[in-house]
Write a protein that holds these residues in place. Structure first.
Motif, PDB file in Angstrom:
ATOM      1  N   GLU A 164      47.159  41.442  31.490  1.00  0.00           N
ATOM      2  CA  GLU A 164      48.027  40.291  31.233  1.00  0.00           C
ATOM      3  C   GLU A 164      47.579  39.055  32.012  1.00  0.00           C
ATOM      4  OE1 GLU A 164      50.331  40.424  28.988  1.00  0.00           O
ATOM      5  OE2 GLU A 164      50.701  42.575  28.764  1.00  0.00           O
ATOM      6  N   LYS A 165      47.073  39.287  33.234  1.00  0.00           N
ATOM      7  CA  LYS A 165      46.774  38.149  34.113  1.00  0.00           C
ATOM      8  C   LYS A 165      45.759  38.567  35.166  1.00  0.00           C
ATOM      9  CE  LYS A 165      49.117  35.499  37.697  1.00  0.00           C
ATOM     10  NZ  LYS A 165      50.348  35.381  38.458  1.00  0.00           N
ATOM     11  N   ILE A 166      44.846  37.648  35.469  1.00  0.00           N
ATOM     12  CA  ILE A 166      43.949  37.794  36.620  1.00  0.00           C
ATOM     13  C   ILE A 166      44.237  36.618  37.538  1.00  0.00           C
ATOM     14  CG2 ILE A 166      41.586  37.950  37.482  1.00  0.00           C
ATOM     15  CD1 ILE A 166      40.701  38.751  34.674  1.00  0.00           C
ATOM     16  N   GLY A 167      44.742  36.911  38.722  1.00  0.00           N
ATOM     17  CA  GLY A 167      44.999  35.875  39.713  1.00  0.00           C
ATOM     18  C   GLY A 167      43.838  35.769  40.679  1.00  0.00           C
ATOM     19  N   ARG A 168      44.051  35.088  41.778  1.00  0.00           N
ATOM     20  CA  ARG A 168      43.008  34.956  42.796  1.00  0.00           C
ATOM     21  C   ARG A 168      42.721  36.295  43.475  1.00  0.00           C
ATOM     22  NH1 ARG A 168      44.719  32.069  46.966  1.00  0.00           N
ATOM     23  NH2 ARG A 168      42.627  31.879  47.777  1.00  0.00           N
ATOM     24  N   LYS A 169      43.806  37.035  43.770  1.00  0.00           N
ATOM     25  CA  LYS A 169      43.673  38.301  44.481  1.00  0.00           C
ATOM     26  C   LYS A 169      44.331  39.464  43.745  1.00  0.00           C
ATOM     27  CE  LYS A 169      43.723  36.101  49.044  1.00  0.00           C
ATOM     28  NZ  LYS A 169      44.376  36.092  50.369  1.00  0.00           N
ATOM     29  N   SER A 170      44.994  39.183  42.628  1.00  0.00           N
ATOM     30  CA  SER A 170      45.762  40.232  41.966  1.00  0.00           C
ATOM     31  C   SER A 170      45.554  40.227  40.456  1.00  0.00           C
ATOM     32  CB  SER A 170      47.254  40.053  42.267  1.00  0.00           C
ATOM     33  OG  SER A 170      47.750  38.877  41.635  1.00  0.00           O
TER      34      SER A 170
END
Length: 134
Positions: free
Chosen positions: A80-86
């Protein structure tokens, strides 16, 4: 993408006749290892050799239908999502025996330095590899 297939065995069910929560979580956890490999190329060997892994920080489970002994289950994953660290991934458990959705798990996991015990940045190479799955 399909990341796990399993069966609900009688010893995975409680006195009310349905699969217990602990076994849903175990199947979703097994599925996450397959997802991390398919999406990022990460394997448990890296936890040992590079001391880098993943740590789940949030789970939201929704149970849609009961799972009984003998039911055949298949879990698929959607990034669903790729963040900076998650990352946030939704796993869907489908009951093949009954042709219905059994449960979903929305999971947030951080990329994790196993020695420092803290979240670290997801690399550009990892982001590039997994981005087509968004």
């Amino acid at each position: 993408m399909v990341v796990h297939q399993g069966v609900a065995h009688p010893d995975m069910c409680d006195v009310m006749g349905h699969m217990t929560t602990r076994h849903y979580v175990a199947m979703f956890d097994d599925a996450s290892y397959h997802f991390l490999f398919k999406a990022f190329g990460w394997t448990g060997d890296q936890a040992i050799s590079e001391r880098i892994g993943w740590a789940d920080v949030q789970h939201l489970i929704e149970y849609a239908e009961e799972v009984a002994a003998g039911d055949l289950l298949e879990i698929s994953a959607k990034l669903e999502k790729i963040g900076r660290k998650s990352i946030t991934v939704t796993y869907s458990m489908f009951n093949l025996s009954r042709s219905m959705l059994a449960a979903t798990l929305q999971s947030t996991s951080v990329y994790f330095d196993l020695d420092a015990r803290k979240a670290i940045l997801i690399t550009d190479a990892m982001r590039e590899r997994a981005s087509p799955l968004l």
